[in-house]
Design a protein around this motif. Structure first.
Motif, short mmCIF file in Angstrom:
data_model
loop_
_atom_site.label_atom_id
_atom_site.label_comp_id
_atom_site.label_asym_id
_atom_site.label_seq_id
_atom_site.Cartn_x
_atom_site.Cartn_y
_atom_site.Cartn_z
N LEU A 70 2.95 28.75 55.89
CA LEU A 70 3.86 28.86 54.75
C LEU A 70 3.09 28.66 53.46
CD1 LEU A 70 6.74 26.55 56.08
CD2 LEU A 70 6.74 29.05 56.05
N THR A 71 3.34 29.53 52.50
CA THR A 71 2.82 29.28 51.16
C THR A 71 3.67 28.18 50.53
OG1 THR A 71 4.28 30.87 50.09
CG2 THR A 71 2.16 31.73 50.92
N LEU A 72 3.22 27.64 49.43
CA LEU A 72 4.02 26.61 48.76
C LEU A 72 5.38 27.15 48.34
CD1 LEU A 72 1.39 24.74 46.57
CD2 LEU A 72 2.69 23.84 48.48
N THR A 73 5.41 28.38 47.88
CA THR A 73 6.69 28.99 47.48
C THR A 73 7.62 29.12 48.68
OG1 THR A 73 5.55 30.21 45.75
CG2 THR A 73 7.73 31.01 46.38
N GLU A 74 7.10 29.62 49.80
CA GLU A 74 7.92 29.75 51.02
C GLU A 74 8.39 28.39 51.52
OE1 GLU A 74 5.84 33.71 53.01
OE2 GLU A 74 4.92 31.75 53.30
N PHE A 75 7.50 27.41 51.47
CA PHE A 75 7.85 26.06 51.91
C PHE A 75 8.99 25.49 51.06
CE2 PHE A 75 7.19 21.48 51.07
CZ PHE A 75 7.49 20.98 52.32
N ASN A 76 8.86 25.61 49.74
CA ASN A 76 9.90 25.08 48.85
C ASN A 76 11.23 25.78 49.06
OD1 ASN A 76 8.50 23.02 47.52
ND2 ASN A 76 7.48 24.50 46.21
N LEU A 77 11.20 27.09 49.27
CA LEU A 77 12.43 27.84 49.52
C LEU A 77 13.06 27.41 50.85
CD1 LEU A 77 14.30 30.05 48.46
CD2 LEU A 77 12.89 31.71 49.68
N LEU A 78 12.22 27.24 51.88
CA LEU A 78 12.71 26.82 53.19
C LEU A 78 13.37 25.44 53.11
CD1 LEU A 78 12.76 27.42 56.29
CD2 LEU A 78 10.63 26.14 56.41
N ILE A 79 12.71 24.51 52.45
CA ILE A 79 13.26 23.15 52.32
C ILE A 79 14.56 23.17 51.52
CG2 ILE A 79 12.85 20.85 51.34
CD1 ILE A 79 11.23 21.36 53.84
N LYS A 80 14.57 23.95 50.46
CA LYS A 80 15.78 24.02 49.63
C LYS A 80 16.96 24.58 50.42
CE LYS A 80 17.23 25.52 45.07
NZ LYS A 80 16.83 26.13 43.82
N ASN A 81 16.71 25.65 51.20
CA ASN A 81 17.78 26.26 51.99
C ASN A 81 18.19 25.39 53.17
OD1 ASN A 81 17.90 28.51 50.33
ND2 ASN A 81 16.43 29.67 51.55
N LYS A 82 17.22 24.75 53.80
CA LYS A 82 17.50 23.92 54.97
C LYS A 82 18.19 22.62 54.56
CE LYS A 82 15.16 22.24 59.15
NZ LYS A 82 15.67 23.14 60.17
N ASN A 83 17.79 22.08 53.41
CA ASN A 83 18.30 20.80 52.91
C ASN A 83 18.41 19.80 54.07
OD1 ASN A 83 19.21 18.89 51.16
ND2 ASN A 83 21.31 19.66 51.07
N PRO A 84 17.25 19.40 54.63
CA PRO A 84 17.27 18.54 55.82
C PRO A 84 17.99 17.22 55.57
CG PRO A 84 15.05 18.70 54.88
CD PRO A 84 15.91 19.63 54.12
N SER A 85 18.68 16.76 56.61
CA SER A 85 19.39 15.49 56.47
C SER A 85 18.42 14.33 56.36
CB SER A 85 20.34 15.28 57.66
OG SER A 85 19.60 15.29 58.88
N LYS A 86 17.26 14.46 57.01
CA LYS A 86 16.28 13.38 56.96
C LYS A 86 14.88 13.99 56.97
CE LYS A 86 17.05 9.45 59.06
NZ LYS A 86 17.14 8.35 60.05
N ILE A 87 13.99 13.41 56.18
CA ILE A 87 12.59 13.81 56.14
C ILE A 87 11.75 12.60 56.51
CG2 ILE A 87 10.69 14.63 54.69
CD1 ILE A 87 12.79 16.07 52.97
N TYR A 88 10.97 12.75 57.57
CA TYR A 88 10.09 11.67 58.02
C TYR A 88 8.70 11.87 57.42
CZ TYR A 88 13.64 10.78 61.57
OH TYR A 88 14.81 10.50 62.22
N LEU A 89 8.13 10.78 56.90
CA LEU A 89 6.77 10.80 56.38
C LEU A 89 5.94 9.79 57.16
CD1 LEU A 89 7.51 10.80 52.53
CD2 LEU A 89 7.11 12.77 54.02
N LEU A 90 4.70 10.16 57.46
CA LEU A 90 3.79 9.27 58.17
C LEU A 90 3.35 8.17 57.23
CD1 LEU A 90 2.17 8.81 60.80
CD2 LEU A 90 0.34 10.15 59.77
N ASN A 91 3.65 6.93 57.59
CA ASN A 91 3.29 5.80 56.75
C ASN A 91 3.15 4.59 57.66
OD1 ASN A 91 2.84 4.31 54.35
ND2 ASN A 91 4.96 3.61 54.40
#
Length: 195
Positions: free
Chosen positions: A91-112
């Motif tokens: 995914l390009t950054l543009t495709e990634f941002n569009l995918l996230i915006k459309n998907k609007n995930p209920s939860k995003i997990y980050l490695l920490n």
């Protein structure tokens, strides 16, 4: 303890995880080049050591995507990984941002997390999310799950680890038999490489 984590991740619908790939470690010395830091968790999940890529994982489908970041420069290696079936796509950054915006995930997990032995934390994904999404950000769940999954070995993995240890032991025994006080390290290394 695993049951506890299974309960946390029971409902994975519309949930994703984001991972930071390899990066340069900045050293405050003008005459130094920045060494590349390979992020072991990222390589473990996505199979990519090169800089310039982050990772996007759909938890409900298991689909893994590589996402360009500001260091992306070589896409040739991705074609091979995608063809081998390890990655769903790029995914390009543009495709990634569009995918996230459309998907609007209920939860995003980050490695920490913090490794108890080394006292080092893996780098956390630090990209920007599209505005106007209302995802919950979880920074506590993924690290212990990945840490545990890397310590649990299959029978096949145990077989290969045992073989590697046997080969290494034979090499060390041969070096101990053949080394002399005058040997240099590179000469001993050649003996070891023949094993």
């Amino acid at each position: 303890n695993i049951d506890y984590y299974n309960n946390i991740l029971d409902d994975l619908k519309n949930q994703i995880a984001l991972f930071k790939g390899s990066y340069c470690e900045h050293i405050y010395n003008t005459s130094s080049t920045y060494p590349i830091k390979f992020e072991a968790y990222f390589v473990y999940l996505f199979g990519v050591e090169q800089m310039g890529f982050d990772g996007y994982l759909e938890l409900d489908t298991g689909n893994a995507y590589i996402v360009e970041n500001n260091l992306t420069n070589d896409l040739s290696l991705l074609n091979n990984l995608i063809e081998q079936g390890g990655l769903k796509g790029y995914l390009t950054l543009t495709e990634f941002n569009l995918l996230i915006k459309n998907k609007n995930p209920s939860k995003i997990y980050l490695l920490n997390g913090l490794d108890r032995g080394t006292r080092i934390s893996p780098p956390m994904w630090d990209g920007e999310l599209p505005k106007n999404i209302d995802s919950e950000i979880d920074k506590t769940t993924i690290y212990p799950l990945l840490n545990n999954s890397r310590t649990i070995k299959t029978a096949e993995e145990l077989y290969f680890i045992k073989k590697i240890c046997e080969i290494s032991a034979k090499g060390h025994e041969k070096i101990m038999r053949e080394c002399k006080n005058a040997n240099f390290e590179y000469e001993l290394s050649k003996i070891f490489q023949v094993i």
